[in-house]
Design an enzyme around this catalytic site. Structure first.
Site, PDB file in Angstrom:
ATOM      1  N   THR A  96       0.874  -1.179   0.000  1.00 15.59           N
ATOM      2  CA  THR A  96       0.000   0.000   0.000  1.00 15.59           C
ATOM      3  C   THR A  96       0.906   1.222   0.000  1.00 15.59           C
ATOM      4  OG1 THR A  96      -1.664  -1.167   1.295  1.00 15.59           O
ATOM      5  CG2 THR A  96      -1.804   1.236   1.246  1.00 15.59           C
ATOM      6  N   LYS A 171      -7.750   1.600  -3.079  1.00 13.81           N
ATOM      7  CA  LYS A 171      -7.430   1.170  -1.707  1.00 13.81           C
ATOM      8  C   LYS A 171      -7.587   2.335  -0.725  1.00 13.81           C
ATOM      9  CE  LYS A 171      -5.096  -1.010   1.663  1.00 13.81           C
ATOM     10  NZ  LYS A 171      -5.487  -2.206   2.342  1.00 13.81           N
ATOM     11  N   LYS A 246      -1.746   5.166   8.573  1.00 11.95           N
ATOM     12  CA  LYS A 246      -0.940   5.206   7.341  1.00 11.95           C
ATOM     13  C   LYS A 246      -1.846   5.436   6.122  1.00 11.95           C
ATOM     14  CE  LYS A 246       1.568   2.306   4.127  1.00 11.95           C
ATOM     15  NZ  LYS A 246       2.070   1.012   3.722  1.00 11.95           N
TER      16      LYS A 246
HETATM   17  P1  NAD Z   1       5.852  -5.878   7.499  1.00  9.84           P
HETATM   18  O1  NAD Z   1       6.584  -4.753   8.151  1.00  9.84           O
HETATM   19  O2  NAD Z   1       5.479  -7.067   8.324  1.00  9.84           O
HETATM   20  O3  NAD Z   1       6.674  -6.405   6.230  1.00  9.84           O
HETATM   21  C1  NAD Z   1       7.441  -5.601   5.395  1.00  9.84           C
HETATM   22  C2  NAD Z   1       8.722  -6.366   5.115  1.00  9.84           C
HETATM   23  O4  NAD Z   1       9.499  -5.637   4.165  1.00  9.84           O
HETATM   24  C3  NAD Z   1       9.605  -6.539   6.363  1.00  9.84           C
HETATM   25  O5  NAD Z   1       9.861  -7.910   6.574  1.00  9.84           O
HETATM   26  C4  NAD Z   1      10.881  -5.755   6.010  1.00  9.84           C
HETATM   27  O6  NAD Z   1      12.061  -6.359   6.535  1.00  9.84           O
HETATM   28  C5  NAD Z   1      10.861  -5.830   4.500  1.00  9.84           C
HETATM   29  N1  NAD Z   1      11.652  -4.801   3.840  1.00  9.84           N
HETATM   30  C6  NAD Z   1      11.678  -3.470   4.063  1.00  9.84           C
HETATM   31  N2  NAD Z   1      12.511  -2.874   3.183  1.00  9.84           N
HETATM   32  C7  NAD Z   1      13.000  -3.851   2.395  1.00  9.84           C
HETATM   33  C8  NAD Z   1      13.909  -3.881   1.297  1.00  9.84           C
HETATM   34  N3  NAD Z   1      14.473  -2.749   0.847  1.00  9.84           N
HETATM   35  N4  NAD Z   1      14.188  -5.060   0.706  1.00  9.84           N
HETATM   36  C9  NAD Z   1      13.605  -6.194   1.159  1.00  9.84           C
HETATM   37  N5  NAD Z   1      12.743  -6.246   2.198  1.00  9.84           N
HETATM   38  C10 NAD Z   1      12.458  -5.084   2.797  1.00  9.84           C
HETATM   39  O7  NAD Z   1       4.549  -5.204   6.849  1.00  9.84           O
HETATM   40  P2  NAD Z   1       3.234  -5.969   6.323  1.00  9.84           P
HETATM   41  O8  NAD Z   1       2.190  -5.948   7.399  1.00  9.84           O
HETATM   42  O9  NAD Z   1       3.637  -7.235   5.668  1.00  9.84           O
HETATM   43  O10 NAD Z   1       2.746  -4.913   5.226  1.00  9.84           O
HETATM   44  C11 NAD Z   1       3.306  -4.857   3.915  1.00  9.84           C
HETATM   45  C12 NAD Z   1       2.467  -3.934   3.064  1.00  9.84           C
HETATM   46  O11 NAD Z   1       1.126  -4.421   3.015  1.00  9.84           O
HETATM   47  C13 NAD Z   1       2.382  -2.503   3.607  1.00  9.84           C
HETATM   48  O12 NAD Z   1       2.430  -1.612   2.523  1.00  9.84           O
HETATM   49  C14 NAD Z   1       1.027  -2.484   4.303  1.00  9.84           C
HETATM   50  O13 NAD Z   1       0.461  -1.179   4.363  1.00  9.84           O
HETATM   51  C15 NAD Z   1       0.228  -3.404   3.419  1.00  9.84           C
HETATM   52  N6  NAD Z   1      -0.940  -4.037   4.081  1.00  9.84           N
HETATM   53  C16 NAD Z   1      -0.824  -4.584   5.305  1.00  9.84           C
HETATM   54  C17 NAD Z   1      -1.939  -5.186   5.899  1.00  9.84           C
HETATM   55  C18 NAD Z   1      -1.844  -5.814   7.275  1.00  9.84           C
HETATM   56  O14 NAD Z   1      -2.892  -6.116   7.849  1.00  9.84           O
HETATM   57  N7  NAD Z   1      -0.649  -6.059   7.807  1.00  9.84           N
HETATM   58  C19 NAD Z   1      -3.168  -5.217   5.219  1.00  9.84           C
HETATM   59  C20 NAD Z   1      -3.246  -4.681   3.936  1.00  9.84           C
HETATM   60  C21 NAD Z   1      -2.119  -4.094   3.373  1.00  9.84           C
END
Ligand code: NAD
EC number: 1.1.1.31
Length: 296
Positions: A96, A171, A246
């Protein structure tokens, strides 16, 4: 079956990559976090050396990263995935992120002969694990049709919303409705409490009349009427208030950039910013009712 690169194996990306493995794809992943890498390995994901090494060998690269700067950081530059990807590689960003960054990512891909899609999700960690996410996609029709079978391995509803950035636009518009409607439902319950009206009575009336909405009938912010809602488990998420903030901030950025008046969206962003400032960012977003009651 395809060779799929997967960058960002966190709470969402980890189980999504695991579902691609289950569907028979060869998934090569990358993350900065050792814990995320270990969990992905256990699910059958091969770990690559770098995003560039993965992109050079993949037919499709999925990214699931925290924000726009992370996505553009992985896409752009001499060692970015766009520069090294073979012509025709399909890049799908499921993070997102802000609409402007999403459009930049599409432009980078187009300039280098890659197909691209912004495809953020709704459904949370539970939906990611169960493979029942909703994907809202933006990009060319060809890219969407190529991506569809891959997205279907991770989700159950896949919607093509329009051109570059349209998935992110859908979204943040949806989540702005959600944030505003949740605050509205919470305010109604707080007023009902002050007026001596029971939670169940308000629910029984509003869930079958004009106040009906998802925040009330599927995610009721008081315990009782909807047993599965986070209110029944002390507001454990669910969907954390930090993530709602966010998305509301992204909606406000987009509204300013596009010149759209969104006064209630702005008010919702301020209220969720206050909830986060009070240390409640990890609480489910429906827990904002406690702040509205003035509970410390
Ligand atoms: P998260 O923080 O658990 O996962 C993100 C991952 O990205 C982490 O493991 C981090 O180490 C990795 N990362 C960061 N920079 C990096 C890079 N340069 N190279 C490789 N890896 C890298 O977050 P999440 O909950 O998995 O969310 C991910 C996305 O999904 C976000 O944009 C969030 O807004 C969206 N989202 C989350 C949810 C939810 O309920 N968690 C729901 C819908 C959408």
């Amino acid at each position: 079956m395809a060779v799929i690169g997967f960058i960002g194996l966190g709470n969402m990306g980890g189980p999504m990559a695991a579902n691609l493995v289950k569907a028979g794809h060869q998934v090569v992943g990358y993350d900065l976090s050792p814990a995320a890498i270990d969990a992905a390995k256990a699910a059958g994901v091969t770990i690559g050396e770098s995003p560039a090494a993965i992109a050079a060998a993949a037919e499709v690269v999925v990214t699931m990263l925290p924000g726009g700067r992370h996505v553009l950081g992985v896409y752009d530059g001499d060692t970015g995935i766009v520069a090294v990807a073979r012509p025709g590689t399909l890049l799908i960003d499921c993070s997102t992120i802000d609409v402007d960054s999403a459009r930049k990512a599409h432009a980078l891909a187009a300039a280098n002969g890659a197909a691209s899609l912004d495809a953020p999700v709704s459904g949370g960690v539970g939906g990611a694990a169960a493979g029942t996410l909703t994907f809202m996609a933006g990009g060319e029709a060809d890219a969407f049709e190529r991506a569809r079978p891959i997205l279907e391995a991770m989700g159950k509803k896949i919607v093509h919303c329009g051109g570059a950035g349209a998935g992110q636009a859908a979204k943040i518009c949806n989540n702005m409705i959600l944030g505003i409607s949740m605050i509205g439902v919470c305010e109604a319950f707080v007023l009902a409490e002050k007026l001596g009206l029971s939670h169940q009575a308000l629910f029984d009336v509003s869930s079958t009349s004009s106040g009906q909405c998802w925040s009330l009938t599927s995610y009721c912010p008081v315990p009782g009427p909807v047993p599965a809602s986070p209110a029944n488990r002390d507001y454990q998420p669910g969907f954390a208030a930090a993530l709602m903030l966010k998305d509301l901030k992204l909606a406000q950025e987009a509204a300013q950039s596009a010149g759209a008046p969104t006064p209630l969206g702005a008010a919702a962003a301020q209220l969720y910013a206050l909830m986060n400032a009070q240390g409640e960012g990890g609480t489910d977003f429906s827990g904002i009712i406690r702040m509205l009651r003035g509970e410390g």
